[in-house]
Design an enzyme around this catalytic site. Structure first.
Site, PDB file in Angstrom:
ATOM      1  N   LYS A 147       0.781  -1.394   0.330  1.00  0.00           N
ATOM      2  CA  LYS A 147      -0.086   0.272   0.091  1.00  0.00           C
ATOM      3  C   LYS A 147       0.788   0.963   0.263  1.00  0.00           C
ATOM      4  CE  LYS A 147      -4.129  -1.639   2.382  1.00  0.00           C
ATOM      5  NZ  LYS A 147      -5.154  -2.095   3.413  1.00  0.00           N
TER       6      LYS A 147
ATOM      7  N   THR B 146       5.050  -0.753  19.462  1.00  0.00           N
ATOM      8  CA  THR B 146       6.387   0.351  19.505  1.00  0.00           C
ATOM      9  C   THR B 146       5.919   2.037  19.409  1.00  0.00           C
ATOM     10  OG1 THR B 146       7.559  -1.183  17.130  1.00  0.00           O
ATOM     11  CG2 THR B 146       8.058   1.134  17.691  1.00  0.00           C
TER      12      THR B 146
ATOM     13  N   TYR C 113     -10.456 -10.084  10.107  1.00  0.00           N
ATOM     14  CA  TYR C 113     -11.769 -10.451   9.516  1.00  0.00           C
ATOM     15  C   TYR C 113     -11.321 -12.257   9.281  1.00  0.00           C
ATOM     16  CZ  TYR C 113     -10.171 -10.069   5.441  1.00  0.00           C
ATOM     17  OH  TYR C 113      -9.288  -9.860   3.713  1.00  0.00           O
TER      18      TYR C 113
HETATM   19  P1  NDP Z   1       0.844  -3.057   9.267  1.00  0.00           P
HETATM   20  O1  NDP Z   1       1.472  -3.867   8.911  1.00  0.00           O
HETATM   21  O2  NDP Z   1       1.095  -1.116   8.369  1.00  0.00           O
HETATM   22  O3  NDP Z   1       0.737  -1.921  10.688  1.00  0.00           O
HETATM   23  C1  NDP Z   1       0.826  -3.877  11.633  1.00  0.00           C
HETATM   24  C2  NDP Z   1       0.628  -2.956  12.464  1.00  0.00           C
HETATM   25  O4  NDP Z   1       0.282  -4.624  13.494  1.00  0.00           O
HETATM   26  C3  NDP Z   1       1.522  -2.220  13.549  1.00  0.00           C
HETATM   27  O5  NDP Z   1       1.129  -1.189  14.430  1.00  0.00           O
HETATM   28  C4  NDP Z   1       2.485  -3.338  14.521  1.00  0.00           C
HETATM   29  O6  NDP Z   1       3.150  -2.976  15.145  1.00  0.00           O
HETATM   30  C5  NDP Z   1       1.477  -4.578  14.774  1.00  0.00           C
HETATM   31  N1  NDP Z   1       1.561  -5.877  15.042  1.00  0.00           N
HETATM   32  C6  NDP Z   1       2.442  -6.816  14.423  1.00  0.00           C
HETATM   33  N2  NDP Z   1       2.231  -7.573  14.715  1.00  0.00           N
HETATM   34  C7  NDP Z   1       2.139  -7.973  16.296  1.00  0.00           C
HETATM   35  C8  NDP Z   1       2.428  -8.493  17.621  1.00  0.00           C
HETATM   36  N3  NDP Z   1       2.720  -9.422  17.442  1.00  0.00           N
HETATM   37  N4  NDP Z   1       2.079  -7.763  18.473  1.00  0.00           N
HETATM   38  C9  NDP Z   1       0.978  -6.195  18.766  1.00  0.00           C
HETATM   39  N5  NDP Z   1       0.954  -5.527  17.129  1.00  0.00           N
HETATM   40  C10 NDP Z   1       1.752  -6.286  16.323  1.00  0.00           C
HETATM   41  O7  NDP Z   1      -0.890  -3.487   8.209  1.00  0.00           O
HETATM   42  P2  NDP Z   1      -1.766  -2.371   8.267  1.00  0.00           P
HETATM   43  O8  NDP Z   1      -2.468  -1.736   9.264  1.00  0.00           O
HETATM   44  O9  NDP Z   1      -2.056  -2.526   6.814  1.00  0.00           O
HETATM   45  O10 NDP Z   1      -3.316  -3.797   8.087  1.00  0.00           O
HETATM   46  C11 NDP Z   1      -3.350  -4.127   9.547  1.00  0.00           C
HETATM   47  C12 NDP Z   1      -4.321  -5.682   9.774  1.00  0.00           C
HETATM   48  O11 NDP Z   1      -6.099  -5.138   9.610  1.00  0.00           O
HETATM   49  C13 NDP Z   1      -4.352  -6.894   8.404  1.00  0.00           C
HETATM   50  O12 NDP Z   1      -4.135  -7.662   9.816  1.00  0.00           O
HETATM   51  C14 NDP Z   1      -4.919  -6.295   7.597  1.00  0.00           C
HETATM   52  O13 NDP Z   1      -5.555  -7.763   7.151  1.00  0.00           O
HETATM   53  C15 NDP Z   1      -6.065  -6.072   8.425  1.00  0.00           C
HETATM   54  N6  NDP Z   1      -7.039  -4.585   7.451  1.00  0.00           N
HETATM   55  C16 NDP Z   1      -8.258  -5.558   7.167  1.00  0.00           C
HETATM   56  C17 NDP Z   1      -8.947  -4.686   6.537  1.00  0.00           C
HETATM   57  C18 NDP Z   1     -10.571  -5.202   6.157  1.00  0.00           C
HETATM   58  O14 NDP Z   1     -11.101  -4.328   5.244  1.00  0.00           O
HETATM   59  N7  NDP Z   1     -11.137  -5.542   7.190  1.00  0.00           N
HETATM   60  C19 NDP Z   1      -8.313  -3.576   5.318  1.00  0.00           C
HETATM   61  C20 NDP Z   1      -7.403  -2.791   5.943  1.00  0.00           C
HETATM   62  C21 NDP Z   1      -6.178  -3.833   6.814  1.00  0.00           C
HETATM   63  P3  NDP Z   1       4.978  -2.425  14.853  1.00  0.00           P
HETATM   64  O15 NDP Z   1       4.075  -1.104  14.652  1.00  0.00           O
HETATM   65  O16 NDP Z   1       4.966  -2.950  16.104  1.00  0.00           O
HETATM   66  O17 NDP Z   1       4.999  -2.904  14.160  1.00  0.00           O
END
Ligand code: NDP
Length: 272
Positions: A69, A156, A217
């Site tokens: 993205k 983070t 989901y």
């Molecule tokens: P990003 O990769 O941009 O962000 C991921 C986030 O998850 C960061 O804040 C990261 O924290 C955190 N994270 C990852 N692993 C862990 C962990 N083990 N423990 C705690 N925090 C964690 O992803 P997106 O924001 O694009 O997507 C997030 C989720 O939302 C995805 O699963 C995606 O599939 C879902 N989504 C659903 C949509 C829908 O239409 N329903 C639309 C868009 C996304 P850190 O900064 O510390 O790495």
């Protein structure tokens, strides 16, 4: 036979995407002839893929998902103010030889919460968990909704602080859990959701009317939803957002907002 429009979603992984099913249903209902395919594309192949895909006269648009993205916001084209501000694009449309770049995640979430779940953001206390692309797309939208307060928590902390700095001129935002007023809405924007790495949030102030929303989901309950169901009966996963962000993409491509209710019903039926 009417012209067939080529569409698709690119990401990595992409195998389990529900977007082909959703868009095929939209197109059938609207009597538009489409071919919508999932494309697994690596980081190094991203630019070439975009170029080749849109060199075909039949191509109309693409959805873009993890991990592309942010990269998609740098494609040469006309980018919406919102997509530029959040530096993320999930919808590309070919219009008169130009690519236009949009984000529909934030509006997809708002549509699902307001139109489908009857939630109003005004004067509400909201907790966002996560500070990635989806958290920012939601923050961009809800910061304009006259909320009372928004807390952003992230593994983070520096990433949460970056969002707070960027949006604090639009709303009252902080990175501490509110210990005085219960949250009206808790949104899980962390991708830890499906991997089993989700950790329950301790000492969170809620009421029996608190809404819980997991962007993740699944056909089975997500760990966040399982945790939240002990606290509230207003617990939702991101299936509704998925359908609404897709509907807004479809609208960008064909200037038609498709019927969503039956598609949501069909997806819900798959869970049973
Ligand atoms: P990003 O990769 O941009 O962000 C991921 C986030 O998850 C960061 O804040 C990261 O924290 C955190 N994270 C990852 N692993 C862990 C962990 N083990 N423990 C705690 N925090 C964690 O992803 P997106 O924001 O694009 O997507 C997030 C989720 O939302 C995805 O699963 C995606 O599939 C879902 N989504 C659903 C949509 C829908 O239409 N329903 C639309 C868009 C996304 P850190 O900064 O510390 O790495």
């Amino acid at each position: 036979m009417s012209k067939k429009f080529k569409l698709g979603v690119l990401g990595n992984p992409i195998e389990h995407s529900l977007s082909p099913f959703i868009h095929s249903r939209f197109a059938r209902n609207e009597n538009i002839n489409i071919e919508y395919l999932p494309f697994k594309v690596s980081n190094s192949d991203f630019e070439l893929f975009i170029k080749e895909f849109f060199s075909d006269n039949a191509s109309k648009g693409l959805n873009v998902t993890l991990p592309h993205k942010n990269k998609a916001a740098n494609i040469e084209g006309i980018i919406s103010n919102e997509a530029k501000y959040i530096n993320a694009v999930n919808t590309i449309s070919l219009d008169k030889n130009n690519l236009s770049l949009h984000t529909t995640d934030g509006i997809g979430f708002i549509s699902d919460m307001q139109d489908q779940k009857g939630f109003s953001f005004m004067n509400k206390n909201i907790l966002l968990i996560g500070a990635g692309a989806s958290a920012e797309s939601i923050l961009y939208r809800i910061a304009k909704e006259q909320t009372s307060q928004i807390s952003v928590l992230n593994r983070t902390k520096s990433k949460a602080d970056r969002l707070i700095r960027k949006y604090s001129n639009m709303a009252f935002i902080n990175s501490d859990l509110d210990i005085e007023k219960p949250y009206d809405l808790v949104v899980n924007c962390s991708s830890a959701g499906l991997t089993g790495e989700f950790k329950p949030i301790e000492n969170i102030l809620i009421s029996k009317n608190t809404y819980f929303y997991d962007l993740n989901y699944s056909l089975v309950q997500t760990p966040f939803c399982r945790w939240a169901l002990n606290k509230s009966d207003k617990v939702f996963d991101g299936m509704g957002m998925l359908v609404f962000q897709a509907a807004h993409s479809f609208d960008k491509w064909f200037s038609v907002f498709p019927e969503t209710q039956n598609v949501i019903k069909d997806l819900e039926a798959m869970r049973e």
